[in-house]
Design an enzyme around this catalytic site. Sequence first.
Site, short mmCIF file in Angstrom:
data_model
loop_
_atom_site.label_atom_id
_atom_site.label_comp_id
_atom_site.label_asym_id
_atom_site.label_seq_id
_atom_site.Cartn_x
_atom_site.Cartn_y
_atom_site.Cartn_z
N ASP A 129 12.80 25.96 -12.26
CA ASP A 129 11.77 25.26 -13.02
C ASP A 129 11.55 25.91 -14.39
OD1 ASP A 129 11.60 23.98 -10.63
OD2 ASP A 129 9.51 24.47 -10.22
N HIS B 243 8.19 13.04 -9.46
CA HIS B 243 7.99 13.48 -8.08
C HIS B 243 6.79 14.41 -7.87
CE1 HIS B 243 10.96 16.21 -9.99
NE2 HIS B 243 10.23 17.13 -9.41
N ASP C 142 9.31 19.54 -14.87
CA ASP C 142 8.42 18.53 -14.31
C ASP C 142 7.52 17.96 -15.41
OD1 ASP C 142 9.08 18.82 -11.49
OD2 ASP C 142 8.16 20.81 -11.65
N HIS D 227 14.73 22.70 -14.82
CA HIS D 227 14.02 21.61 -14.15
C HIS D 227 12.63 21.50 -14.75
CE1 HIS D 227 12.85 18.84 -10.98
NE2 HIS D 227 11.77 19.57 -10.80
N ASP E 122 14.75 17.81 -6.83
CA ASP E 122 13.41 18.18 -6.35
C ASP E 122 12.63 17.13 -5.57
OD1 ASP E 122 11.45 20.08 -5.97
OD2 ASP E 122 10.44 19.72 -7.87
ZN LIG Z 1 10.01 19.10 -9.75
#
Ligand SMILES: [Zn+2]
Length: 1239
Positions: free
Chosen positions: A496, A639, A247, A245, A359
């Site tokens: 993550d 997000h 970000d 994941h 998420d």
């Molecule tokens: Zn995230």
Amino acid sequence: MCLILRGTVEIFATKNSLSILRWFETYIDLLYHISSTATAVALKEPMVSTMKRLTLLWGALLFMVTMLMLYMMLDTMAMSPRQGKMDTEVMNMLESKLSKVEKDMNNNRLIVQQIKAEMGSLLNPAGDAQQVQPPVVAGADDVKKPGEIVQMNQAVVEKPMPKPRVEEAYSVAAHSKGPETSADVCKWVSEAKSTADINIHNLFSSLAFDNPNGGAWTQGWKVSYPKDRWTADKKLKIILVPHTHCDPGWIKTYEVYYRTETKHILDSFVPKLEENSKYKFMFTEMSYFSWWWSEIDDSLRERVKKLIRNGQFEISTGGWVMTDEANAHYYAMLDQLIEGHQWLNSTLGYVPKSGWSIDPFGYSSTMAYLLKRSNFNSMLIQRVHYSIKKHLAKNTELEFMWRQHWDPKGSTDMYTHMMPFYSYDVPHTCGPEPAICCQFDFRRLPSSPYRCPWHIDPKAITSLNVAERARTILDQWKKKATLYKTNVVLVPLGDDFRYQGREEFDLQFENYEKIFRYLDENPELGAQGKFGTLSDYFAAVYEETKTKPGRTPTDFPSLSGDFFSYADRDDHYWSGYYTSRPLQKNLDRVLEHNLRSAEIILSLSQARAWREKLANFPSRLMARKMEGSRRALALFQHHDGITGTAKDHVVEDYGKRMLDGLHEAKRIVAECSAFLLHEDKKMYNYLESDGPEYGHDETRQSHNSLPEKPVLRVKDMLVSSGGAPVILYNSLAQPRVEVVSVHTDWPYVKVTGPDGVSLHSQVEPLWPVEKGPDGGLILGVYSVKFVANLTGLAVTKYLVHKMESGQDNLNHISQVTLLNKNSPAVDEKSPVFQIETKSEDADFTLETKFLKATFSGITGRLKSVTSLSDGVTHKSELEFIQYGTRAHKDKSGAYLFLPDGEARPLVTDRPSLIRIVKGPLGSEVTIFTAYIQHTVRLHNSPGTDGSSLDISNIVDIRGSRNLEVGMRLHTDVKNSDQTFYSDLNGFQMQRRKYYSKLTLQGNVYPMPTMAYLQDESSRVSVLSSQSSGVANLVKGAIDVMFDRRLNQDDNRGLGQGVLDNRPTPSRYRLLFETRHTKVQETAPEASFPSLLGQQSSLALIHPMFVMPHAGRKSGAQGQKSNLMNQVLLMKSPLPCEMHLLNLRLLLHSSVTAELDHIPRESSLLLVRHLPSDCSFPAASLTCTTGNGQVNPADIFADVELRRSTITSLTMTSDLAELKLGTAVQVPPMEILAVKVELS
Ligand SMILES: [Zn+2]
């Protein structure tokens, strides 16, 4: 035609200038005679028949074309190198004749306008009664442009200014009844009820939300299963999905994450997967993947393609980011999906099939809709309220068909898998007991720096422990499987930024392989495991249930509703992030508006450039800007972006990117507007360094500063020198009449529209926003307001002329009243404005033709609003509210809202100043209280802006500690059960209801664009131009949050509070509507804004562009070039219910450098059918309603539609070739996507 003429004349002129001049003289005499005769006829016979008038009109037009030719000839000679040798006598004589002809031309224009007006009334006897019919005044658009022949200008200057022939007072026509929604759509609306098996709204009503302790699975129960549920003949299929994941910005910026983490992940997976065809891996964020792709060589690219082809590597969702679903607007949610899908399609020929959203902090049914119409069959979600998860898990309903609540037939059904546990990390994905699952995260082996918080370390799998280890985790897998209906269990294996190197891949793959092998060797355990992707899992479910992908697997329930507000534990509701970082949320929406407007105008400008084969149009540069702007908006939908949940320096990075994107979009709008208005488009010249010919409508010095309007220079112009141009652009596809504002350096002005008609203008003083009540008014800059009237997609030139004081009786100087409260007297003086200072406490009113608003003389705040059309007075007491945070335990932070009790009034004392500005076009009151500068404005406008109150705030809570502020509007709407409506992503309204069992913070919902309260007779709506939290905590009241300042972290990983507050703008409209037909059901599940509510919301989100001339000379190399007064980009406006969501220019794949950023000769047309509540009148709207039909060939003017294909929303699949000229029926709520080839 003009081009040919001009060329001929040039040759002519250089050959024999003198003889031409003699010929000129005769010709001008002749023309003068004709024009005088035409004038006389027109004046003598005002009542001639339509045919005669048409003839006259043609005559006048012919005359004007001839004059244009003459101008050009004279101009050419003036530029000729032989100019010095010219016979000055002849020249002077010619000038004086031309000057005479010009004066007559002006007269003729007047007559032509009168004829036009009369023709209009003859051809359209019903007329646009509700439109302002401004008086006809001698035009000023005949004024020549700067740089044109000097003598001509002098002739103009000598002309005395005509006195406007109108009464002085501004009056505005009453509203007509307005359009009515078609009977078919009303019928659809009345039948729009969900037929789903599970209704989240009902679940909220029935669940206790009591949060009992479930043991090892804290939020669940002790799960068990019968021993014989899975056997050697009936095995459980375990699909283990390695994923990471990433970000795009959170603790680190997008770029730093890429360099330090994501790049290593992407560099590692290829060789690892190549080792074993059973190894699989999944990635999601295209913002990262496309970046990495641009850095790798062709051979690595081929290896990646091979892994995709054989199903080892999957890209799920394929959006630019994993979008937030609470604050994001559906335009941006869809646009980031298109950006990702288009990249994938053109670069890899790849089409994602499964949605993966682990998420985002709560989920919207809008995303399910967008994925469904993007040809997805299945999707996965994770962060849902633990009580809802538990309920669905108990009933094995964690997999369902997510249905839109307005869809009775189930055509929107989307197979959705909800993950059952607390998190998407390894401890919470193998089964209900995290202490066990964590032991199977082989990155946390004792030799590594990572540990399990449950203090039991993982063990590497060996031949000695494999039996015990395999049985232990199988128990978890089986327990998890009991929560679902099938014999397939999905086990995500990631977290993550996982798999940053070969080592982690090895640890996970090799240890799990041993477990899988053990299961295979012991069939009596009733299980088989393999590595897989999300699509592998869905395929296995479809196979087991014998269901065709896209259809409903047997026994799967349908479900309608959304998953807000999310709580991950206890009363920890993630409802703070709806409001966190409101400055960036505001900038997001401003960027979105500019981007959409730029897309549309660029597509249509580009089509004209192709059609006319214009090499001077900077296609590639514009495309580059477009892409930059798109990607800046797309990235922020992440997000941790629009949610306001990133670290300060990351917020800063997003802000800078958005500001760059905003500048790019504004530049496109400004350049395309100028290009379109050039009569001779070959004269348009793009100069990157010069800046645009027309300034941006507003600028921001930095990403976190307030917007400023540029000042139009009028003061130093000669009186009647021709006026300074201002370009207006309406990016909506419907006509609109509304008050716009331009800042000038001179107060006495005359504003003329594209037809040369003078308009009423209202001049207002400006105050420095940052100085609050203590700043004196700004000298030398004024806000000039006027009512603009533009049809759909119109680019129109208005002129602002310098006048002397009192010279133009349409120029109204506003009156200022200061109600001094408890601050030292402000000694305001102005040479322009009358400023009156009072110290009274009596209530006061502001009134237009449509609304009367009463304000408290003590607080300056709104008390009531009377609609003057029906005489109904609505209570609307506005107060400002505040919250602190809890004294003990967990406190509010970027994500969580944990208030210290009920809302308290923000200020009990008097504001330090109440400032009232009044004028015929509108009036406003501004109050200055602690933290908030609050303005309520009433527009005396016949458009939608005249039907609602305009609120604008500047909120600045710097210097406070743990403070959250907002406004509460008390109304007299009787929503006794506290049901209200707030929107999801600007796409649809969602029914909400206050429950005390949810705690206060659990009753706060996202409001991207709108919320309303209603009863059987009325509705009060708050329309918003940015996202924030909304609630109905008190009967009849709507709370809207403004900003939050929090001194601590809320333990969700961010590691900081929210203390980077800045002065933040926000805008709202308050709309009070009375039903013309009473309704039985006041709280239906599917509710829709009224037509007026919809158009008002669109107008608020997409304000008119007002672009003042920036001083740069038009035309190539500073040559003069005629700018037309108006360009209409549509054949006719779309009906009220059809929203032009986008016309997105398609670009060639960037794979080959030659094609990089070259536009394709096609665009993606997105049109949305907005159904409306039929019980409200739609007065003030000038659009007409239709039946939801649209004919792509019939929308845009002056471009040819060569081909059109209906596609899925992101163009990953063509659905039907559309025969040219065919209209498409778009069902209510749906978005039509058509690939259109334009030229
Ligand atoms: Zn995230």
